[in-house]
Design a protein around this motif. Structure first.
Motif, short mmCIF file in Angstrom:
data_model
loop_
_atom_site.label_atom_id
_atom_site.label_comp_id
_atom_site.label_asym_id
_atom_site.label_seq_id
_atom_site.Cartn_x
_atom_site.Cartn_y
_atom_site.Cartn_z
N UNK A 279 0.83 -1.21 0.00
CA UNK A 279 0.00 0.00 0.00
C UNK A 279 0.87 1.26 0.00
N UNK A 280 2.00 1.19 0.65
CA UNK A 280 2.85 2.38 0.80
C UNK A 280 3.84 2.56 -0.35
N UNK A 281 3.90 1.57 -1.27
CA UNK A 281 4.84 1.71 -2.38
C UNK A 281 4.34 2.72 -3.42
N UNK A 282 5.23 3.12 -4.30
CA UNK A 282 4.87 4.06 -5.36
C UNK A 282 5.45 3.53 -6.67
N UNK A 283 4.90 3.90 -7.81
CA UNK A 283 5.37 3.36 -9.10
C UNK A 283 6.78 3.82 -9.43
N UNK A 284 7.52 2.92 -10.07
CA UNK A 284 8.86 3.22 -10.56
C UNK A 284 8.95 2.84 -12.02
N UNK A 285 9.87 3.46 -12.74
CA UNK A 285 10.03 3.19 -14.17
C UNK A 285 10.42 1.74 -14.43
N UNK A 286 11.14 1.13 -13.49
CA UNK A 286 11.61 -0.24 -13.69
C UNK A 286 10.52 -1.28 -13.47
N UNK A 287 9.39 -0.88 -12.91
CA UNK A 287 8.31 -1.82 -12.64
C UNK A 287 7.40 -1.96 -13.84
N UNK A 288 6.82 -3.17 -13.94
CA UNK A 288 5.83 -3.41 -14.98
C UNK A 288 4.47 -2.99 -14.45
#
Length: 297
Positions: A279-288
């Motif tokens: 829940x606390x994560x945020x999107x990153x460019x390396x993620x699909x």
């Protein structure tokens, strides 16, 4: 609202009554006992209510709300009726108790005052006091399933669907030594792998404790013997030579369900539920982040 038979209503209206209180106790295995505060046995509902147990009952209250109305009964521990070993070993867990008011001269004239469950039991070397909890106690209990990572089924039950006998995951044998109230030594007809019985179950198939089941905490091996540690102590009833049946355990994780039992389709937990970290994560460019499934069974 109690409905009285015409005969009992007439008896109560006569001004001179011959009434007694009877308690009928029914265990979950179908075994039933009857007790009365009268000085002679009373036959009620096909069960002989015996006076020799020294049963006495406190007053009980009946409220019009959902609060639990409790009563207490007391009696002497008797080896041929209710034994301390049976109480402490769980034979009377979830037992139901019916309280009846009976005309002891004509037991057909009876009215059921209340039904309840056997609650907290206090005991000493000679006596016990048992709480009778009303049926409304169910309103105070949590119901339904829990949204959690691990499975909430028991290995081998109908929800799990595994047939432990057919899969060779249950073993029969006998007790060869009793090291303590929680440690038993077994010789099984076929020996499981070390540790496989941990979190499993032991069922007594013969002896005074026949039909009683105990959860296994840990499992070790010493040569041809299997040593099992039980979660709850065995107070009495189990003796060397008693036949037992033990079954393997499960840690209720999805990984074990899939890799050990190949039963992931019947897993009764939610292994992919998002946790606090997700829940606390945020999107990153390396993620699909294309909306596809994050996990595959």
């Amino acid at each position: 609202m109690k409905t009285l038979s015409n005969a009992l209503a007439a008896h109560l209206a006569s001004g001179v009554t011959t009434l007694a209180t009877c308690w009928i106790l029914k265990r979950s295995d179908g075994f039933a006992l009857g007790f009365t505060d009268h000085d002679r046995p009373i036959e009620l509902q096909g069960i002989s209510c015996e006076p020799d147990a020294g049963f006495t009952g406190s007053e009980f209250r009946q409220s019009d709300g959902f609060a639990s109305d409790d009563q207490e009964i007391a009696g002497a521990l008797s080896s041929d009726r209710i034994t301390e070993a049976d109480l402490m070993s769980g034979r009377y867990d979830a037992a139901t108790i019916e309280t009846w008011r009976v005309n002891w001269q004509d037991p057909e004239q009876a009215v059921l005052l209340r039904s309840g469950y056997l609650g907290e039991i206090k005991r000493d070397s000679q006596n016990f006091h048992a709480e009778i909890r009303s049926l409304s106690i169910d309103m105070e209990q949590d119901k339904g399933r829990v949204y959690q990572y691990r499975c909430d089924a028991n290995v081998g039950d109908t929800r799990c669907s595994l047939d432990l006998d057919a899969l060779g995951l249950s073993f029969e044998g006998e007790v060869t030594a009793i090291s303590s109230q929680t440690w038993l030594e077994l010789i099984l007809d076929s020996q499981p792998e070390a540790g496989r019985l941990a979190m499993g179950q032991l069922l007594l198939q013969s002896g005074a404790a026949k039909g009683m089941a105990f959860d296994i905490l840990s499992h070790q091996q010493s040569g041809s013997a299997d040593l099992v540690e039980l979660w709850m102590p065995v107070h009495s009833g189990i003796k060397v030579g008693d036949r037992v049946k033990v079954s393997v355990g499960c840690d209720k994780s999805f990984a074990s369900c899939r890799t050990v039992f190949a039963n992931q389709l019947n897993f009764r937990g939610f292994p992919h539920m998002p946790g606090n970290d997700f829940i606390l994560t945020y999107p990153e460019l390396s993620q699909q982040s294309d909306g596809s499934a994050l996990f595959e069974d």
